[in-house]
Design a protein around this motif. Structure first.
Motif, short mmCIF file in Angstrom:
data_model
loop_
_atom_site.label_atom_id
_atom_site.label_comp_id
_atom_site.label_asym_id
_atom_site.label_seq_id
_atom_site.Cartn_x
_atom_site.Cartn_y
_atom_site.Cartn_z
N PHE A 1 15.46 -26.83 11.31
CA PHE A 1 15.32 -27.84 12.34
C PHE A 1 16.65 -27.95 13.07
O PHE A 1 17.68 -28.20 12.43
N THR B 1 17.82 -30.21 14.99
CA THR B 1 18.41 -31.54 15.01
C THR B 1 17.94 -32.33 13.80
O THR B 1 16.95 -31.97 13.15
N LYS B 2 18.63 -33.44 13.55
CA LYS B 2 18.28 -34.28 12.42
C LYS B 2 17.01 -35.08 12.69
O LYS B 2 16.23 -35.36 11.79
N TYR B 3 16.78 -35.43 13.94
CA TYR B 3 15.64 -36.28 14.31
C TYR B 3 14.66 -35.51 15.20
O TYR B 3 15.05 -34.61 15.94
#
Length: 91
Positions: free
Chosen positions: A71, A73-75
């Motif tokens: 992923f 990004t984290k969000y």
């Protein structure tokens, strides 16, 4: 026929009755006490348990051609989009 219906003493499900409610009723601890049986032990000794265990083992091994999840990004959404969604819900 499901596992619970094969046990002697378990009442059969009535036509039109919610199956989830029926299972909760016939597998309750009070039903276990009344029938003098241990549903957990019956399940562990069943072929359904073995099938499920084998399926878990099979699905736990990733295919050789698969890659690890990544992923960027984290969000899932940028901060501003999350704020807009939050404000919209509060509105």
């Amino acid at each position: 026929m499901n596992l619970w219906m094969a046990i002697p003493g378990i009442p059969k499900i009535k036509n039109g009755y919610n199956p989830a409610t029926w299972v909760l009723e016939v597998t309750s601890s009070s039903a276990e006490i009344q029938l003098k049986i241990d549903f957990a032990q019956i399940y562990v000794n069943s072929t359904l348990y073995q099938v499920n265990e084998n399926l878990i083992k099979e699905l736990s091994i990733p295919p050789s051609c698969s890659k690890d999840l990544f992923f960027p990004t984290k969000y899932a959404q940028p901060f501003i989009i999350q704020c807009k969604a939050y404000l919209w819900k509060q509105h």
